[in-house]
Write a protein that holds these residues in place. Sequence first.
Motif, mmCIF file in Angstrom:
data_model
loop_
_atom_site.group_PDB
_atom_site.id
_atom_site.type_symbol
_atom_site.label_atom_id
_atom_site.label_comp_id
_atom_site.label_asym_id
_atom_site.label_seq_id
_atom_site.Cartn_x
_atom_site.Cartn_y
_atom_site.Cartn_z
ATOM 1 N N ILE A 148 -43.985 109.173 3.870
ATOM 2 C CA ILE A 148 -42.831 109.325 4.764
ATOM 3 C C ILE A 148 -43.042 110.549 5.661
ATOM 4 O O ILE A 148 -42.792 110.497 6.868
ATOM 5 N N ARG A 149 -43.539 111.624 5.083
ATOM 6 C CA ARG A 149 -43.832 112.818 5.881
ATOM 7 C C ARG A 149 -44.886 112.516 6.946
ATOM 8 O O ARG A 149 -44.758 112.945 8.095
ATOM 9 N N THR A 150 -45.929 111.799 6.583
ATOM 10 C CA THR A 150 -46.976 111.454 7.545
ATOM 11 C C THR A 150 -46.398 110.672 8.718
ATOM 12 O O THR A 150 -46.688 110.966 9.882
ATOM 13 N N ALA A 151 -45.556 109.678 8.415
ATOM 14 C CA ALA A 151 -44.936 108.882 9.479
ATOM 15 C C ALA A 151 -44.021 109.735 10.342
ATOM 16 O O ALA A 151 -43.989 109.589 11.565
ATOM 17 N N TRP A 152 -43.278 110.640 9.719
ATOM 18 C CA TRP A 152 -42.374 111.540 10.451
ATOM 19 C C TRP A 152 -43.164 112.438 11.389
ATOM 20 O O TRP A 152 -42.827 112.585 12.566
ATOM 21 N N GLU A 153 -44.247 113.045 10.881
ATOM 22 C CA GLU A 153 -45.080 113.912 11.713
ATOM 23 C C GLU A 153 -45.742 113.123 12.840
ATOM 24 O O GLU A 153 -45.881 113.627 13.957
ATOM 25 N N ASN A 154 -46.152 111.891 12.558
ATOM 26 C CA ASN A 154 -46.753 111.048 13.596
ATOM 27 C C ASN A 154 -45.759 110.700 14.695
ATOM 28 O O ASN A 154 -46.152 110.288 15.788
ATOM 29 N N ASN A 155 -44.470 110.857 14.398
ATOM 30 C CA ASN A 155 -43.414 110.602 15.379
ATOM 31 C C ASN A 155 -42.829 111.904 15.934
ATOM 32 O O ASN A 155 -41.707 111.919 16.445
ATOM 33 N N GLY A 156 -43.572 112.998 15.821
ATOM 34 C CA GLY A 156 -43.161 114.257 16.441
ATOM 35 C C GLY A 156 -42.465 115.244 15.536
ATOM 36 O O GLY A 156 -42.075 116.317 15.996
ATOM 37 N N GLY A 157 -42.267 114.926 14.247
ATOM 38 C CA GLY A 157 -41.590 115.855 13.338
ATOM 39 C C GLY A 157 -40.212 116.244 13.855
ATOM 40 O O GLY A 157 -39.494 115.418 14.417
ATOM 41 N N LEU A 162 -36.882 111.479 15.687
ATOM 42 C CA LEU A 162 -36.268 111.481 14.354
ATOM 43 C C LEU A 162 -35.581 112.810 14.045
ATOM 44 O O LEU A 162 -34.572 112.842 13.358
ATOM 45 N N GLY A 163 -36.144 113.924 14.514
ATOM 46 C CA GLY A 163 -35.531 115.232 14.317
ATOM 47 C C GLY A 163 -35.599 115.731 12.882
ATOM 48 O O GLY A 163 -36.526 115.408 12.136
ATOM 49 N N TYR A 164 -34.601 116.504 12.492
ATOM 50 C CA TYR A 164 -34.550 117.119 11.163
ATOM 51 C C TYR A 164 -34.191 116.091 10.088
ATOM 52 O O TYR A 164 -33.407 115.176 10.335
ATOM 53 N N THR A 184 -34.266 106.639 10.259
ATOM 54 C CA THR A 184 -34.646 106.525 8.853
ATOM 55 C C THR A 184 -36.107 106.099 8.765
ATOM 56 O O THR A 184 -36.583 105.327 9.591
ATOM 57 N N ILE A 185 -36.797 106.614 7.750
ATOM 58 C CA ILE A 185 -38.145 106.131 7.439
ATOM 59 C C ILE A 185 -38.106 105.556 6.034
ATOM 60 O O ILE A 185 -37.638 106.206 5.099
#
Length: 199
Positions: A148-157, A162-164, A184-185
């Motif tokens: 989930i973190r990897t996907a979040w970072e791949n979308n700009g963190g 997605l934001g915080y 949501t991821i």
Amino acid sequence: MHHFARRSAAVVMAFAGTALLFTAACSNDDNDSNSSGTTTHAGMTETTGAMATQTTGTMAPGTTSPGETSPGNPAASETKIATQNGQEIAVSGHILTKYTDMGGVQSPLGEPTGASVQGPNGGSCQEFAGGAICWSEQTDAHVVWGDIRTAWENNGGVNGKLGYPTSDEKDNPTGKESDFTGGTITWNSADRQTTVTTK
């Protein structure tokens, strides 16, 4: 309890328009909590060892960590963690409170890999061996880790759509999910794939 494996990965996170390169061991906590045994993935290694914690005490009244300027901050303290590579890295404020609640260096988060950095809207994030903790006044402090973190970072963190994070990772009928200010991821335990849904 989840079974965690750690793998080394170079992760680029951008905070407040500044790109910072972090070398972190990423936790793959996205395992089905009902599974037993250890999940093994190519290229992952388990890291262990004793890590000393040194508390430096409470900061001066009215002093808070960068990005944490809310009135009456209940978490105006700082702890320095002596890491295995000989560094002392400070963890403070709301991030320290969350880190302590998660179990500190003995938790799947492990030791910090870098200092807290400021994010948008006065928030902050800090990298740990097994994930990241991000805080903002609007969202409080939450952990992001694994796929989930990897996907979040791949979308700009935190700087992306997605934001915080607004929740820690939680179970859902097909695996895991984390909520963010902008969506949501979800992570599917059957195919180990993530799906990003934005608002």
